[in-house]
Design a protein around this motif. Structure first.
Motif, PDB file in Angstrom:
ATOM      1  N   UNK A   1       7.954 166.344  62.900  1.00 45.52           N
ATOM      2  CA  UNK A   1       8.603 165.621  61.689  1.00 45.52           C
ATOM      3  C   UNK A   1       8.084 164.126  62.003  1.00 45.52           C
ATOM      4  N   UNK A   2       8.194 163.613  63.452  1.00 42.41           N
ATOM      5  CA  UNK A   2       8.002 161.954  63.477  1.00 42.41           C
ATOM      6  C   UNK A   2       6.670 161.819  63.418  1.00 42.41           C
ATOM      7  N   UNK A   3       5.718 162.983  63.819  1.00 40.66           N
ATOM      8  CA  UNK A   3       4.228 162.665  63.512  1.00 40.66           C
ATOM      9  C   UNK A   3       4.021 162.658  62.097  1.00 40.66           C
ATOM     10  N   UNK A   4       4.556 163.382  61.167  1.00 42.64           N
ATOM     11  CA  UNK A   4       4.443 163.296  59.664  1.00 42.64           C
ATOM     12  C   UNK A   4       4.622 161.721  59.228  1.00 42.64           C
ATOM     13  N   UNK A   5       5.762 160.986  59.672  1.00 43.91           N
ATOM     14  CA  UNK A   5       6.147 159.766  59.552  1.00 43.91           C
ATOM     15  C   UNK A   5       4.832 158.895  59.979  1.00 43.91           C
ATOM     16  N   UNK A   6       4.385 159.323  61.231  1.00 39.99           N
ATOM     17  CA  UNK A   6       3.212 158.321  61.471  1.00 39.99           C
ATOM     18  C   UNK A   6       2.089 158.344  60.363  1.00 39.99           C
ATOM     19  N   UNK A   7       1.815 159.795  60.066  1.00 41.83           N
ATOM     20  CA  UNK A   7       0.904 159.774  58.971  1.00 41.83           C
ATOM     21  C   UNK A   7       1.103 158.998  57.708  1.00 41.83           C
ATOM     22  N   UNK A   8       2.472 159.157  57.318  1.00 41.47           N
ATOM     23  CA  UNK A   8       2.728 158.193  56.142  1.00 41.47           C
ATOM     24  C   UNK A   8       2.712 156.884  56.227  1.00 41.47           C
ATOM     25  N   UNK A   9       3.214 156.345  57.547  1.00 40.73           N
ATOM     26  CA  UNK A   9       3.380 154.803  57.543  1.00 40.73           C
ATOM     27  C   UNK A   9       1.832 154.416  57.947  1.00 40.73           C
ATOM     28  N   UNK A  10       0.922 155.103  58.332  1.00 38.42           N
ATOM     29  CA  UNK A  10      -0.387 154.854  58.216  1.00 38.42           C
ATOM     30  C   UNK A  10      -0.907 154.374  56.883  1.00 38.42           C
ATOM     31  N   UNK A  11      -0.491 155.400  55.857  1.00 34.98           N
ATOM     32  CA  UNK A  11      -0.996 155.113  54.558  1.00 34.98           C
ATOM     33  C   UNK A  11      -0.187 153.817  54.041  1.00 34.98           C
ATOM     34  N   UNK A  12       1.047 153.598  54.450  1.00 32.02           N
ATOM     35  CA  UNK A  12       1.741 152.446  53.808  1.00 32.02           C
ATOM     36  C   UNK A  12       1.072 151.270  54.315  1.00 32.02           C
ATOM     37  N   UNK A  13       0.683 151.294  55.697  1.00 31.52           N
ATOM     38  CA  UNK A  13       0.061 149.847  56.196  1.00 31.52           C
ATOM     39  C   UNK A  13      -1.347 149.796  55.471  1.00 31.52           C
ATOM     40  N   UNK A  14      -1.807 150.821  55.584  1.00 33.69           N
ATOM     41  CA  UNK A  14      -3.225 150.885  54.597  1.00 33.69           C
ATOM     42  C   UNK A  14      -3.152 150.350  53.064  1.00 33.69           C
ATOM     43  N   UNK A  15      -2.020 150.522  52.570  1.00 31.69           N
ATOM     44  CA  UNK A  15      -2.108 150.223  51.163  1.00 31.69           C
ATOM     45  C   UNK A  15      -1.700 148.508  51.011  1.00 31.69           C
ATOM     46  N   UNK A  16      -0.797 148.264  51.938  1.00 33.97           N
ATOM     47  CA  UNK A  16      -0.269 146.790  52.048  1.00 33.97           C
ATOM     48  C   UNK A  16      -1.544 145.934  52.466  1.00 33.97           C
TER      49      UNK A  16
END
Lengths: 475, 105
Positions: free
Chosen positions: B35-50
């Motif tokens: 689950x934590x690994x999935x959070x990493x993927x999502x956070x990568x996209x968040x930083x990407x967008x910003x």
């Protein structure tokens, strides 16, 4: 934004109202009358289904985030009818097993939230709306898959589904962020004008495609399918294989045919390979299944491969044939799952061996199952044949003869394992055949509607012309 | 914008974060770690967008808004996943991936 324009979102409004009404009913109904929540939910959803048949005009709202037209509205109707049949088929299961544990309302609320997410997803005009719709349609289903909290198998299905779904949506988001980087907008209309086949766009598209392919369970992303279908309650498996897959196919088609139209020379190669892999792996793995739910899971993977044949065309003919096929697939698969559910509810048996001699004890159920399987396999008098025939015609019209040939080979393979079930029901006899039982009214009604659908949809040709006419909205 | 740091450095970091997430999803033995690994993927996209919004298209706020929604949805997703994991833990007293394999092939 005045009231009359607000009415253009009436499908979403009504469904939201139903969800809130059910919440109120859950609070206000005394415990002794909880059974009636099933009748209430079916009645309310019936109203929603009927209201959906009134035509809606083309419009676009919230700065282009939400738009609707005849085709999208038609597809929402298909989803509505599918969910309505599903509710009829699962009413007995809910009344016998779920409402007594005081969890009946949750089932409906989660199911309807998921459907609401699909409405928003297929009406989306930008990637934000699309993403929110996708998540709203996926997360409640994960809760539904783990709905039978006392069963280990159900929790396992839930955890497998939520983890793979979260991974898929994360990968898909990373792709969307790359598309945003190259085009400078998340609105479909802006992306259409800006998109060009640069490396970053292609990478973004492929990552994005992976996320949607997970929902449709195309082959490199199909590993969750069989496990989740086997572990989840049968209504939920049926919902996943029919409604969820149908909505995802529809939005994938919209995106490929409009937003990614300029990348067609790329995605047609991807779809070509994925379609072949999906058909072959789905069919070959279905051959060795004994559990009926796993069997139907692999059969639904294979059917998704056939749907991709229509995507290869990228024109009005392709759109019409895909929607026609999905519609027939909804009825056929719901019929098959309905029979499995009826038998599983009465006897708890889910294996193919248990179906031996079913025709002698329960002739009606075996006839419904036979029609459903014939329709899935594509045997002429029933609707499934016409669906497959039109899909193959569409693909052949673009010159994909080898692909169509391999698809026909796959139809032959699929015929073998569908007929295995028919043989077990009709030609085999067994000492421990499932004894005769009577279904309740809702289940009978649910199966009857699917049988009418399977028999009528294929022969009533004005329907196809109507869909073909509607398909011009997209192209 | 951060002075002295170009978009390439930040996008490299998010790509590395994304692939760490994928690697973790495949190799971790514990459901919570997955689950934590999935959070990493999502956070990568968040930083990407910003970052893409800030560096490339600073006149519109589409990417930032998208990032806020991703954070909200990711929280809901995690809550749901953890509740299902807890339910599983009640039955098998384990959160190991290898114990969730009664259905196979």
């Amino acid at each position: 934004m005045n009231f009359s324009s607000f009415l253009l979102m009436r499908q979403e409004m009504i469904l939201l109202t139903i969800i809130l009404l059910l919440l109120v009913a859950e609070i206000s109904l005394p415990k002794a009358k909880k059974q009636s929540i099933v009748h209430l939910a079916i009645f309310l959803f019936g109203i929603n289904t009927i209201v959906g048949f009134f035509a809606i005009e083309t419009s676009s709202w919230f700065g282009g985030m939400f738009h609707t037209n005849g085709l999208i509205h038609f597809f929402k109707n298909v989803l509505n009818v599918g969910v309505f049949i599903l509710l009829l088929q699962s009413a007995d299961w809910l009344q016998e097993k779920i409402v007594d544990n005081n969890k009946g309302t949750e089932f409906f609320i989660l199911l309807f939230s998921s459907l609401l997410g699909m409405y928003f997803m297929i009406s989306a005009g930008d990637f934000l709306m699309f993403y929110l719709g996708l998540e709203l349609s996926t997360l409640p289903v994960a809760a539904l898959a783990a709905f039978e909290v006392t069963k280990r198998i159900s929790s396992e299905a839930g955890i497998k589904f939520i983890l793979s779904a979260a991974l898929a949506s994360g990968v898909s988001l990373f792709g969307i962020s790359m598309l945003y980087a190259t085009s400078g907008s998340i609105y479909f209309d802006d992306i259409i004008t800006m998109i060009a086949s640069t490396n970053l766009t292609l990478l973004g598209f492929i990552l994005f495609f992976a996320g949607l392919a997970f929902k449709i369970s195309l082959v490199p992303f199909h590993f969750w399918t069989a496990d989740v279908y086997e572990g989840a309650p049968i209504s939920v498996a049926s919902y996943l294989s029919v409604i969820s897959k149908g909505a995802a196919v529809f939005i994938l088609m919209i995106l490929l045919f409009t937003v990614f139209k300029n990348l067609m020379h790329v995605w047609e190669n991807i779809i070509y390979v994925v379609a072949l892999a999906t058909m072959f792996i789905g069919n070959l793995f279905a051959l060795r299944q004994q559990n009926m739910k796993r069997f139907l899971a692999f059969s639904s993977i294979a059917q998704a491969g056939f749907i991709l044949l229509g995507l290869m065309t990228g024109n009005q003919l392709g759109t019409a044939t895909i929607i026609y096929f999905v519609m027939i697939y909804v009825f056929s698969n719901l019929a098959a799952f309905g029979v499995v559910q009826a038998i599983s509810l009465k006897t708890g048996k889910e294996n193919m061996n248990d179906y031996e001699g079913l025709y002698r004890t329960n002739p009606n159920l075996s006839l419904v199952m036979m029609l459903a399987l014939f329709s899935l396999a594509g045997i002429p008098p029933v609707a499934g044949f016409f669906g497959k025939f039109f899909l193959f015609t569409a693909a052949a019209s673009k010159g994909y003869y080898l692909l169509v040939f391999l698809a026909v080979v796959n139809v032959t393979i699929s015929l073998y394992y569908y007929l295995l079930v028919v043989r077990a029901m009709f030609l085999r006899t067994s000492d421990q055949a499932i004894p005769y039982f009577k279904n309740k009214l809702y289940m009978k009604l649910g199966l009857l509607v699917t049988v009418i659908g399977i028999l009528v949809l294929g022969l009533y040709s004005p329907l196809y012309d109507y869909i073909f006419e509607l398909s011009k909205h997209l192209n | 914008m951060i002075a002295g740091i170009s978009i390439y450095e930040i996008l490299t970091v998010t790509s590395i974060l994304f692939f760490i997430g994928i690697y973790g999803f495949i190799t971790r033995k514990n459901l919570i770690s997955v689950l934590i690994s999935i959070e990493l993927i999502l956070n990568a996209s968040v930083v990407n967008f910003v970052v893409i919004n800030k560096y490339l298209y600073p006149d519109m706020l589409q990417g930032v808004i998208f990032a806020i929604f991703i954070i909200a949805v990711a929280a809901a997703e995690t809550a749901l996943a953890v509740s299902i994991i807890i339910n599983l833990y009640r039955q098998i007293s384990s959160v190991e991936v290898k114990d969730t394999e009664i259905m196979k092939y």
